[in-house]
Each structure stands twice: as C-alpha cells, then as structure tokens.
Design a protein around this motif. Structure first.
Motif, PDB file in Angstrom:
ATOM      1  N   TRP A 167       0.696  -1.370   0.072  1.00 54.83           N
ATOM      2  CA  TRP A 167      -0.338  -0.537  -0.337  1.00 54.83           C
ATOM      3  C   TRP A 167       1.020   1.460  -0.432  1.00 54.83           C
ATOM      4  O   TRP A 167       0.170   2.105  -0.315  1.00 54.83           O
ATOM      5  N   VAL A 168       2.181   0.887   0.456  1.00 54.17           N
ATOM      6  CA  VAL A 168       3.165   1.946   0.730  1.00 54.17           C
ATOM      7  C   VAL A 168       4.414   2.386  -0.508  1.00 54.17           C
ATOM      8  O   VAL A 168       4.599   3.271  -1.688  1.00 54.17           O
ATOM      9  N   VAL A 169       5.530   1.409  -0.200  1.00 57.71           N
ATOM     10  CA  VAL A 169       6.380   1.239  -0.786  1.00 57.71           C
ATOM     11  C   VAL A 169       6.423   1.229  -2.855  1.00 57.71           C
ATOM     12  O   VAL A 169       6.456   1.647  -3.206  1.00 57.71           O
ATOM     13  N   ALA A 170       5.717   0.085  -2.590  1.00 62.44           N
ATOM     14  CA  ALA A 170       5.304   0.109  -4.052  1.00 62.44           C
ATOM     15  C   ALA A 170       4.948   0.715  -5.345  1.00 62.44           C
ATOM     16  O   ALA A 170       5.233   1.144  -6.328  1.00 62.44           O
ATOM     17  N   PRO A 171       3.310   1.478  -4.605  1.00 63.77           N
ATOM     18  CA  PRO A 171       3.081   2.203  -5.601  1.00 63.77           C
ATOM     19  C   PRO A 171       3.643   3.637  -5.188  1.00 63.77           C
ATOM     20  O   PRO A 171       4.105   4.308  -6.374  1.00 63.77           O
ATOM     21  N   ILE A 172       4.192   3.847  -4.095  1.00 64.08           N
ATOM     22  CA  ILE A 172       5.329   5.567  -4.364  1.00 64.08           C
ATOM     23  C   ILE A 172       6.464   5.058  -5.562  1.00 64.08           C
ATOM     24  O   ILE A 172       6.620   6.034  -5.856  1.00 64.08           O
ATOM     25  N   PHE A 173       6.669   3.626  -5.301  1.00 61.63           N
ATOM     26  CA  PHE A 173       8.188   3.179  -6.182  1.00 61.63           C
ATOM     27  C   PHE A 173       7.537   4.099  -7.558  1.00 61.63           C
ATOM     28  O   PHE A 173       7.987   4.553  -8.793  1.00 61.63           O
ATOM     29  N   ASP A 174       6.422   3.264  -7.976  1.00 61.92           N
ATOM     30  CA  ASP A 174       5.872   3.207  -9.403  1.00 61.92           C
ATOM     31  C   ASP A 174       5.511   3.888 -10.030  1.00 61.92           C
ATOM     32  O   ASP A 174       5.687   4.350 -11.155  1.00 61.92           O
ATOM     33  N   LEU A 311      10.875  21.320 -14.663  1.00 59.34           N
ATOM     34  CA  LEU A 311      10.297  19.864 -14.278  1.00 59.34           C
ATOM     35  C   LEU A 311      12.025  18.716 -13.697  1.00 59.34           C
ATOM     36  O   LEU A 311      11.225  18.339 -12.403  1.00 59.34           O
ATOM     37  N   MET A 312      12.910  19.374 -14.563  1.00 58.46           N
ATOM     38  CA  MET A 312      13.996  17.808 -13.919  1.00 58.46           C
ATOM     39  C   MET A 312      14.759  18.541 -12.853  1.00 58.46           C
ATOM     40  O   MET A 312      14.791  17.501 -11.656  1.00 58.46           O
ATOM     41  N   ASN A 313      14.594  19.827 -12.267  1.00 55.06           N
ATOM     42  CA  ASN A 313      15.145  20.423 -12.089  1.00 55.06           C
ATOM     43  C   ASN A 313      14.019  19.414 -10.001  1.00 55.06           C
ATOM     44  O   ASN A 313      15.243  19.599  -9.029  1.00 55.06           O
ATOM     45  N   THR A 314      13.065  19.845 -10.496  1.00 55.63           N
ATOM     46  CA  THR A 314      12.186  19.752  -9.122  1.00 55.63           C
ATOM     47  C   THR A 314      12.081  18.077  -9.182  1.00 55.63           C
ATOM     48  O   THR A 314      12.379  17.463  -7.289  1.00 55.63           O
ATOM     49  N   ILE A 315      12.078  17.498  -9.944  1.00 55.50           N
ATOM     50  CA  ILE A 315      12.296  15.833  -9.396  1.00 55.50           C
ATOM     51  C   ILE A 315      13.961  15.502  -8.536  1.00 55.50           C
ATOM     52  O   ILE A 315      13.968  14.395  -8.006  1.00 55.50           O
ATOM     53  N   GLY A 316      15.116  16.635  -9.362  1.00 54.83           N
ATOM     54  CA  GLY A 316      16.003  16.129  -8.456  1.00 54.83           C
ATOM     55  C   GLY A 316      16.346  16.616  -7.228  1.00 54.83           C
ATOM     56  O   GLY A 316      16.795  16.037  -6.355  1.00 54.83           O
ATOM     57  N   LYS A 317      15.391  17.594  -6.845  1.00 58.15           N
ATOM     58  CA  LYS A 317      15.412  17.967  -4.999  1.00 58.15           C
ATOM     59  C   LYS A 317      14.711  16.232  -4.532  1.00 58.15           C
ATOM     60  O   LYS A 317      14.747  16.162  -3.236  1.00 58.15           O
ATOM     61  N   LEU A 318      13.789  15.535  -5.110  1.00 54.84           N
ATOM     62  CA  LEU A 318      13.342  13.860  -4.586  1.00 54.84           C
ATOM     63  C   LEU A 318      14.516  13.032  -4.594  1.00 54.84           C
ATOM     64  O   LEU A 318      13.770  11.406  -4.705  1.00 54.84           O
ATOM     65  N   ILE A 319      15.447  13.801  -5.183  1.00 52.97           N
ATOM     66  CA  ILE A 319      16.445  11.937  -5.711  1.00 52.97           C
ATOM     67  C   ILE A 319      16.510  10.925  -4.327  1.00 52.97           C
ATOM     68  O   ILE A 319      16.675   9.933  -4.253  1.00 52.97           O
ATOM     69  N   PRO A 320      17.172  12.320  -2.639  1.00 55.56           N
ATOM     70  CA  PRO A 320      17.218  11.026  -1.387  1.00 55.56           C
ATOM     71  C   PRO A 320      15.641  10.350  -1.553  1.00 55.56           C
ATOM     72  O   PRO A 320      15.585   9.228  -0.523  1.00 55.56           O
ATOM     73  N   VAL A 321      14.232  11.254  -2.084  1.00 55.39           N
ATOM     74  CA  VAL A 321      13.170  10.406  -1.280  1.00 55.39           C
ATOM     75  C   VAL A 321      13.027   9.533  -1.923  1.00 55.39           C
ATOM     76  O   VAL A 321      12.839   8.176  -1.876  1.00 55.39           O
ATOM     77  N   PHE A 322      13.804   8.881  -3.702  1.00 57.40           N
ATOM     78  CA  PHE A 322      13.909   8.346  -4.109  1.00 57.40           C
ATOM     79  C   PHE A 322      14.510   7.125  -4.128  1.00 57.40           C
ATOM     80  O   PHE A 322      14.132   6.237  -4.173  1.00 57.40           O
ATOM     81  N   VAL A 323      15.929   7.135  -3.482  1.00 55.34           N
ATOM     82  CA  VAL A 323      16.564   6.644  -2.913  1.00 55.34           C
ATOM     83  C   VAL A 323      16.078   5.697  -1.635  1.00 55.34           C
ATOM     84  O   VAL A 323      15.853   4.404  -1.520  1.00 55.34           O
ATOM     85  N   LEU A 324      15.284   6.236  -0.643  1.00 60.22           N
ATOM     86  CA  LEU A 324      14.608   5.934   0.331  1.00 60.22           C
ATOM     87  C   LEU A 324      13.899   4.805  -0.044  1.00 60.22           C
ATOM     88  O   LEU A 324      13.762   3.465  -0.120  1.00 60.22           O
ATOM     89  N   VAL A 325      12.601   5.133  -1.078  1.00 55.91           N
ATOM     90  CA  VAL A 325      11.770   4.370  -1.516  1.00 55.91           C
ATOM     91  C   VAL A 325      12.511   2.775  -2.344  1.00 55.91           C
ATOM     92  O   VAL A 325      12.025   1.711  -1.471  1.00 55.91           O
TER      93      VAL A 325
END
Length: 537
Positions: A167-174, A311-325
């Motif tokens: 319900w959390v990890v897989a949907p966010i990852f996708d 948009l890519m700059n904004t996504i770049g800020k989410l890299i740590p969250v992306f790695v965590l997930v």
C-alpha cells in the motif's frame, strides 16, 4: 544551500570599452556563483547585446550602474542605464543574432533575465535560481534509513511489512518511475537537439565545431571500447548456441535499421533511446540548415526546454526520497542481493578511469615530447579543484589558465574548446554509464550478449554527451539507458546512488581528459606553443 554572490556596485559611462569590462565582470560573478559554463556564455552574450543596443540608442556617456548581490537566497546582477525607454525585447532579431540565433532573452535555461523601465532608468536584471545543496550526504542518510526500515519490515515484522509494501512502498516506487519515464525521453531529445542547433550555423560548424566534436565523440567511444577490453572478462557473457551465433550479425543489422522509428510518438512511449537520439539529431541538423526560417520553432522549443528542465530540477530535489523508497523496495521485494554489485561498480570505475588517464597521459607525453611528471604537474591544479567541488564551472578559470599559459594552447582553441568540451566531452562519465549497466544488469540477471554490449557502449557514449548539466540530469540518462537494455527500473536507484558518490572523481577525470585532448588537437592544427609545455612551473 543558498547561492552567494559578492555585493558590488559601480557607476560608469556607457562605451564599448566599459561593455567589454562589465561583460568580463559578469563572467567572474557567475563563475563564483557556480553557474554552468553553458549558461554563463548565454548570459554574457545577452548582457553584451543589450548594452550594445543601449549604446546605439542612448549614446556614449550615458550614465549607467552595475550591481550584484543576493536576496532571499537568489543571486542577481543588475545593469541600469538612464535615458528614454529602450526595451531590448523589441530588438529580438538582433538579440537572437548575437545568441547564435537560438536563445530568446527570456527563455535561457534555468535562469531569469528580465527588463523593466522605472524612474527614467532602463533596468536589466539577471536572477539566478536558488543554489542546489550537494546531495551526497542526504542520499547516504536515505540509503541507510531505507536499509534499516526495509530490514525492519522484512525480517522483524514481515506481516506489517507486506501491508506497507503493498500500500505504500510499491505504489510510490511505481509513481516515481512513471514520472521519470515521462520526463526522461523529452529531456534527452531536447538536450541533443539544443546541442546541435546551438552551434549556430553550418559555417561555424564547418570551420570550428566539426573537428572538435568529431574528435570528442571518437575519443569517447575509444575510451568505452578500451574500458570494455579491461573489464568484460569480469562478467558472464552469453554467446548462446551455434544457431544464435549465426544470427548475431542479423541482430546487429536489425538494431541499426531499427534506429529509424516508424513514427515520432512511439520512441517516447517505449523509451527507445536510439530512436529518440536519432530524431533529435535529424531535427537539430534540419534546424541548423534552415536557420532564420524556423526562428519561431526555435522559440517554442526553448520554452518547452525551459519547462522540462524546471520539472527535472524539481524531480532532482526528490532524489533522496527516491533512493529511500527504492532501497526499502529492494529489501521488501526480496532483491537485496542485487546491492552487492555497488562495490564492484565503484572499484571498476575508479580502476578503469585511472588506467585510461595514465595510458593517455603517457601517450601525450611522448607525442609532445614532455616528461609525464611535468605534464601531470601542470594538469594537477585543475584536477584538484574539480575533485574537491565536483563542479566543472568552479574549475573553469583554472582550466582556461592551465590550457593557455601552462600547456601553450592557442587562445582561439581554448576559448572555443574549453566551454564546449566541459558541456559535451565526458568520456569517463560514459565509462561510468557503461560499467553501471554491466554491474546492475548482472545483479538483476539480465543476459549480457555481444549485441547487448554494443548497444550499451553506443547509448552510453551518446548519453554522456547529452547529459543535461542540471540536478537529476544523470538520472534521466540512467532511465533511458536501462530501458534500452532491459534492466529493471529498481536498478536506477542503485546507479544514481553510486553516481552521486562518484561525481567528484568523475568530474575531475573528465576535465583532465578535456585538457589532454585539447593539447593533442592544438598540436595537430598547429595551435600549440610547444616550448611552453616544457617550461618548468
């Protein structure tokens, strides 16, 4: 991290000499603020052209002010000229001519250049975006947090972990992967397309750019094939059965033919890197040939490019969250064994990069008849600045000085080759892409065949030249590369983690390769003062 710029203010009378002086001052301030060299060149040309328009319309001895500083974390440069209203946006054709007919004054990537008239003054304001903090530490923290949380849910409370995974990890990852897939294709297309038409015109391309660009691409692929010769015996290569062997050439032939897409949309839908790059090259060359007749199209592309990079700059800020997930997903999906390839990737990348640079420095030393130790001593200062900052922009001034004063390269070659090379010539970055594809592909059980290796080398070389110089730029390249090679999307998080950790070393190696390559080209073109390279420091 806030972007800092020294606070300055100078008053002067408008003249050609003062325009040159403040143009150079603008470059110095932007370098100190960490702006990429590509954007520095664009804004320098923009400010020069606007001031030249003011000089013509307002006349010499017009009272002007040049100031710089920071406010709310946004660095800025302001140029003001007293007199009647002279809006530079009304001289757009003249501005575009000075900017290689490609860059609108209000659409330069990632930065803001604006004009307004107030209190009898024409005011031009250059505002930089907020500085991006280095993401190494946040990424390391998120990797550790992801491992701890993933391990806790997987091994301590597996029942709760199953619910969290579903319900959390897989949907966010996708969702994150879908977001990357949507942006990656257009971003690479625009980077390649802009790089080609940004040369300016076919005459400039023929006289100046063609030789260096061809050399840069050839040396990038030479380094990639050399890297392959050094490391491929570390990986299980599948040559298949006799029947498959007989079809290998046909597969390669079909791969080459499939570069031409059946339509414009499908390459972006499937993430086919070769087809996207082909379309970008075809459109870029066409735009270069047509020139002024497609100026309206160029303006639209610039605006789309600015939106995509925002948009890519904004996504770049989410890299740590992306790695965590992604790390949590590795643990909770049972793929934790795939993380073992990270250490192998780091060791191979460092080892191959050092071997390549040592061999090339020895070759150049013999070619230029200079002792290897003396050559290394001349290259070392720029290497150390790049190594400590992970920024080619921070090392730009030292790079220029080293090439011209220490290596004896002619100023014409330096002024064109260094800015262009720092943007498009990243041979060790290409090697990094190639090694990452091998290590992570092996970890996920992807079949590594000769055709797969050739595809990886080709795409890695092209993507290295097309990597957008913004946070998250490499992330889009890994998305394209892994999609092309059939590597699972989960491997992107591992690749990005290593890329961020290795960024300092890779940047320093790329700069050193650029200096040595310019040295060889200068000697070949008769633009090298050979006595200077042999002088003791």
């Amino acid at each position: 991290m806030r972007m800092k710029m020294p606070r300055t203010m100078e008053k002067f009378m408008l003249s050609a000499v003062e325009i040159d002086r403040f143009s150079e001052k603008t470059v110095e301030l932007l370098q100190q603020a960490g702006v990429t060299q590509k954007d520095i060149l664009r804004f320098r040309l923009s400010i020069e052209n606007v001031m030249e328009i003011w000089l013509r319309e307002l006349g010499e001895e017009t009272r002007c002010t040049f100031s710089s500083g920071s406010k709310f974390g946004r660095a800025h440069i302001i140029v003001a000229a007293e007199g009647k209203k002279v809006n530079p946006n009304e001289y757009e054709d003249e501005l575009l001519t000075g900017l290689s007919e490609t860059f609108s004054i209000l659409a330069t990537l990632g930065l803001t250049l604006e004009y307004h008239y107030d209190g009898g003054q024409n005011i031009l304001k250059l505002t930089l975006p907020k500085g991006q903090a280095r993401q190494v530490m946040p990424v390391l923290i998120c990797m550790l947090a992801g491992a701890l949380l993933g391990g806790f849910f997987e091994f301590v409370v597996p029942e709760a972990g199953s619910v969290v995974q579903t319900w959390v990890v897989a949907p966010i990852f996708d969702t994150l992967m879908n977001l990357l897939s949507v942006i990656a294709g257009p971003m690479i297309f625009l980077a390649v397309y802009s790089g080609i038409y940004g040369i300016g015109d076919t005459i400039t391309f023929g006289k100046i750019g063609k030789h260096l660009i061809v050399r840069f691409l050839l040396m990038t692929f030479f380094f990639l094939f050399l890297a392959g010769a050094l490391i491929l015996w570390f990986f299980p290569i599948s040559f298949g059965t006799t029947e498959i062997k007989g079809n290998s050439m046909m597969e390669l032939y079909q791969m080459v033919l499939s570069i031409v897409p059946a339509d414009i949309i499908s390459p972006f839908q499937t993430g086919n890197a070769l087809q996207i790059i082909f379309l970008a090259c075809a459109c870029g060359v066409g735009t270069l040939i047509l020139g002024n007749s497609v100026s309206e199209l160029i303006k639209i592309v610039n605006q789309i490019n600015a939106v995509v990079q925002l948009l890519m700059n904004t996504i770049g800020k989410l890299i740590p969250v992306f790695v965590l997930v992604c790390v949590m997903n590795l643990f909770m999906s049972g793929d934790i064994h795939n993380i073992s390839g990270l250490l192998k990737q780091i060791l191979l990348c460092v080892g191959v990069a050092l071997v390549i640079m040592i061999l090339y420095i020895i070759f150049i030393s013999r070619r230029c008849q200079v002792k290897p130790g003396m050559l290394i001593g001349k290259l070392l200062p720029t290497f150390l600045i790049s190594l400590s900052t992970a920024s080619s922009s921070a090392a730009f001034g030292t790079n220029i000085e080293c090439c011209e004063k220490e290596l004896g390269i002619d100023r014409k070659m330096v002024n064109f080759g260094v800015p262009m090379g720092q943007v498009v010539y990243m041979p060790i970055g290409a090697v990094m892409f190639f090694i990452a594809s091998l290590c992570i592909g092996e970890s996920y059980g992807v079949e590594i065949t000769p055709i797969w290796i050739v595809t990886s080398i080709f795409v890695s070389g092209i993507l290295a030249a097309a990597t957008p110089p913004i946070p998250g730029g490499a992330m889009s390249c890994y998305t394209i590369l892994f999609t092309q090679l059939g590597i699972p999307a989960a491997g992107i998080a591992l690749a990005i983690s290593v890329d961020l950790l290795m960024d300092y070393f890779i940047t320093a190696c790329n700069i050193t390769c650029l200096q040595t390559e310019l040295l060889v080209n200068a000697k070949k073109l008769g633009l090298l003062t050979e006595s200077r390279i042999r002088e003791e420091k």
